[in-house]
Write a protein that holds these residues in place. Structure first.
Motif, mmCIF file in Angstrom:
data_model
loop_
_atom_site.group_PDB
_atom_site.id
_atom_site.type_symbol
_atom_site.label_atom_id
_atom_site.label_comp_id
_atom_site.label_asym_id
_atom_site.label_seq_id
_atom_site.Cartn_x
_atom_site.Cartn_y
_atom_site.Cartn_z
ATOM 1 N N ILE A 110 -7.303 -5.566 -0.127
ATOM 2 C CA ILE A 110 -8.309 -4.640 0.749
ATOM 3 C C ILE A 110 -9.410 -5.425 -0.386
ATOM 4 O O ILE A 110 -10.818 -5.264 1.336
ATOM 5 C CB ILE A 110 -8.049 -3.468 0.104
ATOM 6 N N SER A 111 -9.858 -6.294 -1.021
ATOM 7 C CA SER A 111 -11.209 -7.167 -1.396
ATOM 8 C C SER A 111 -11.339 -8.151 -0.992
ATOM 9 O O SER A 111 -12.626 -7.785 -0.143
ATOM 10 C CB SER A 111 -11.261 -6.941 -3.180
ATOM 11 N N TYR A 156 -0.519 -1.864 -7.493
ATOM 12 C CA TYR A 156 -2.279 -1.865 -7.123
ATOM 13 C C TYR A 156 -2.701 -3.213 -7.095
ATOM 14 O O TYR A 156 -3.732 -4.027 -6.619
ATOM 15 C CB TYR A 156 -2.751 -0.642 -8.049
ATOM 16 N N TYR A 195 -11.475 3.647 -11.299
ATOM 17 C CA TYR A 195 -11.341 3.961 -10.373
ATOM 18 C C TYR A 195 -12.213 5.117 -10.243
ATOM 19 O O TYR A 195 -12.201 6.183 -11.359
ATOM 20 C CB TYR A 195 -9.294 3.808 -10.660
ATOM 21 N N GLY A 214 -2.336 -4.570 -3.649
ATOM 22 C CA GLY A 214 -3.120 -3.671 -3.250
ATOM 23 C C GLY A 214 -4.529 -3.710 -3.376
ATOM 24 O O GLY A 214 -5.654 -4.251 -2.186
ATOM 25 N N ILE A 215 -5.143 -4.193 -4.615
ATOM 26 C CA ILE A 215 -6.825 -4.054 -4.595
ATOM 27 C C ILE A 215 -7.143 -6.160 -4.374
ATOM 28 O O ILE A 215 -7.945 -5.642 -3.615
ATOM 29 C CB ILE A 215 -7.183 -3.949 -6.066
ATOM 30 N N TRP A 231 3.029 4.277 -1.119
ATOM 31 C CA TRP A 231 2.516 5.097 -2.782
ATOM 32 C C TRP A 231 4.334 5.773 -2.949
ATOM 33 O O TRP A 231 5.377 6.171 -2.009
ATOM 34 C CB TRP A 231 2.360 6.297 -2.870
ATOM 35 N N TYR A 238 -11.595 2.635 -5.825
ATOM 36 C CA TYR A 238 -12.202 1.694 -6.738
ATOM 37 C C TYR A 238 -13.062 0.656 -6.494
ATOM 38 O O TYR A 238 -13.597 0.789 -5.394
ATOM 39 C CB TYR A 238 -10.673 0.240 -6.902
ATOM 40 N N GLN A 294 0.809 -0.971 0.178
ATOM 41 C CA GLN A 294 -0.098 -0.038 -0.128
ATOM 42 C C GLN A 294 0.345 1.193 -0.324
ATOM 43 O O GLN A 294 0.678 2.231 0.265
ATOM 44 C CB GLN A 294 -0.895 -0.079 1.540
ATOM 45 N N ILE A 352 -8.438 3.233 -1.640
ATOM 46 C CA ILE A 352 -7.012 2.440 -1.865
ATOM 47 C C ILE A 352 -6.044 3.706 -0.602
ATOM 48 O O ILE A 352 -5.987 4.403 -1.043
ATOM 49 C CB ILE A 352 -6.430 3.026 -3.073
ATOM 50 N N SER A 412 -3.843 7.149 -0.372
ATOM 51 C CA SER A 412 -4.104 7.593 -1.410
ATOM 52 C C SER A 412 -4.282 8.770 -0.883
ATOM 53 O O SER A 412 -4.936 10.105 -1.827
ATOM 54 C CB SER A 412 -5.050 7.296 -2.344
ATOM 55 N N THR A 462 1.450 2.364 -7.027
ATOM 56 C CA THR A 462 1.595 1.744 -5.853
ATOM 57 C C THR A 462 0.591 0.522 -7.253
ATOM 58 O O THR A 462 0.679 0.149 -7.997
ATOM 59 C CB THR A 462 0.009 2.389 -4.810
#
Length: 385
Positions: A348-349, A341, A280, A344-345, A24, A289, A22, A300, A303, A339
């Motif tokens: 998070i998801s 993604y 996004y 990360g996605i 950046w 997102y 995560q 995210i 951010s 980042t």
């Protein structure tokens, strides 16, 4: 007790990996507002406005992942580039909107910026937006900007099929005397379909299924930025200062979109990954997102701390989000950031620990590298005393 110790150690490893994903990373072009951004492999293009005393605004390109930058439009001066379009089959062919105050002029290069041609517009009027048709490389759409009596803003929609030699007025007759502003988009699945959101004596939303020759009136809220889905037929997203809505029937009916933002979240720009279908949206509260088949906007992490471009008239043309190389890139009020993604996605998801843990070329995290041997020895002692 052994189970608890093992779980704690694994959680420590996974948590460290998640935090790493995560972060950046600053990419480049500090002291620049980034209004436009596109990444293809190691090559990055950015449309910029310089914030420093030395006015170096323009279109920049890096072919080595931001190690060095070249300004492509130096021959056109140091004005801001808010919008650009790169030919998908020939990256040396580029169109730009070179800004002069709130509007700009339309230019084209076919040799990567060595020379530029002015694309003539109707009445040589400045424009606020343009789109090159994905069907025909000589078909352009523009919104021109003029002033009427008492200095009302008048924006008109034109189309050319011969690369700018002759323009046809395509929308929206009879409304100019009241002043008019608009934003538009071309359907990514069926490029014969166009949408226009605008305001004159009142708000309007229109659809054309024959590339602008005829129009159908539809209902919508206030003037909005129109964003269309790559994958779902008739899916439209509309964003403005107060509304975040979508339609699954081409604009006949609308539904509100929910997310982890506040009612004060203002839309800045949007993007959809053409490989994953993830969409996004950058708001003044961070980059969010959502999956397109189950819309819910999630932040995210990190951010929300990026330098925010204040919502403005340029928001309708900003395209400053891009994805490639398993990274998401975003243009901010002070340079470009990226980042991881993909990792990360997923984290998070799912909101769970990863099913597997592995070290890829972007890893290992130095902390994990140092800690892992000690953890392995410790676990062996605990499990096999």
């Amino acid at each position: 007790m052994k189970t608890k110790i093992i779980s704690f150690c694994l959680l420590l490893l996974f948590t460290t990996s998640f935090n790493k994903a995560q972060e950046w990373e600053f990419v480049g072009l500090d002291s620049m507002i980034i209004y436009g951004l596109e990444v293809r492999g190691d090559t990055i293009w950015a449309g910029t406005r310089d914030l420093s005393m030395n006015d170096n605004s323009g279109l920049y390109k890096s072919i080595d992942q931001s190690q060095t930058w070249e300004k492509l439009d130096s021959s056109l001066g140091n004005k801001t580039v808010t919008l650009f379009s790169i030919d998908k089959n020939n990256s040396s062919k580029i169109f730009i909107l070179k800004l002069y105050y709130q509007t700009g002029y339309f230019f084209r290069t076919t040799n990567n910026g060595l020379s530029w041609d002015s694309v003539g517009t109707p009445g040589d009027a400045p424009i606020t937006d343009f789109i090159i048709s994905p069907i025909d490389p000589n078909e352009y759409y523009v919104i021109t900007h003029t002033r009427g009596h008492e200095w009302e803003t008048i924006e008109l929609f034109y189309k050319t099929t011969d690369a700018g030699n002759y323009w046809e007025y395509k929308c929206c007759p009879g409304e100019q005397e009241f002043g008019i502003v608009m934003t538009f988009a071309i359907d990514k699945i069926n490029p014969n379909t166009l949408y226009i959101s605008g305001a004159s004596a009142g708000e309007f939303f229109r659809r054309s299924t024959d590339r602008g020759n005829t129009w159908q009136n539809l209902s919508s809220p206030n003037v909005s930025i129109v964003f269309l889905d790559f994958f779902i037929v008739n899916r439209i997203y509309l964003f403005n200062y107060s509304d975040k809505i979508y339609s699954d029937d081409g604009g006949v009916s609308w539904q509100n979109m929910a997310g982890d933002y506040t009612p004060n979240a203002h839309f800045i720009s949007g993007y959809q990954d053409s490989k994953t279908s993830i969409i996004y949206a950058w708001f003044n509260e961070g980059l969010f997102y959502s999956e397109n088949d189950n819309i819910y906007w999630r932040l995210i992490p990190g951010s929300q701390n990026l330098p925010v471009i204040q919502p403005s008239i340029y928001a309708r043309t900003m395209k400053n989000i891009s994805t490639d190389n398993n990274f998401i890139y975003i243009g901010t009020a002070n340079g470009i950031y990226k980042t991881d993604y993909a990792t990360g996605i997923d984290d998070i998801s799912n909101n769970t620990l990863p099913a597997e843990y592995y070290l890829s070329q972007n890893y290992p995290n130095p902390f994990i590298t140092l800690l892992l041997p000690f953890l392995i020895k410790f676990l062996k002692r605990v499990l096999f005393p």
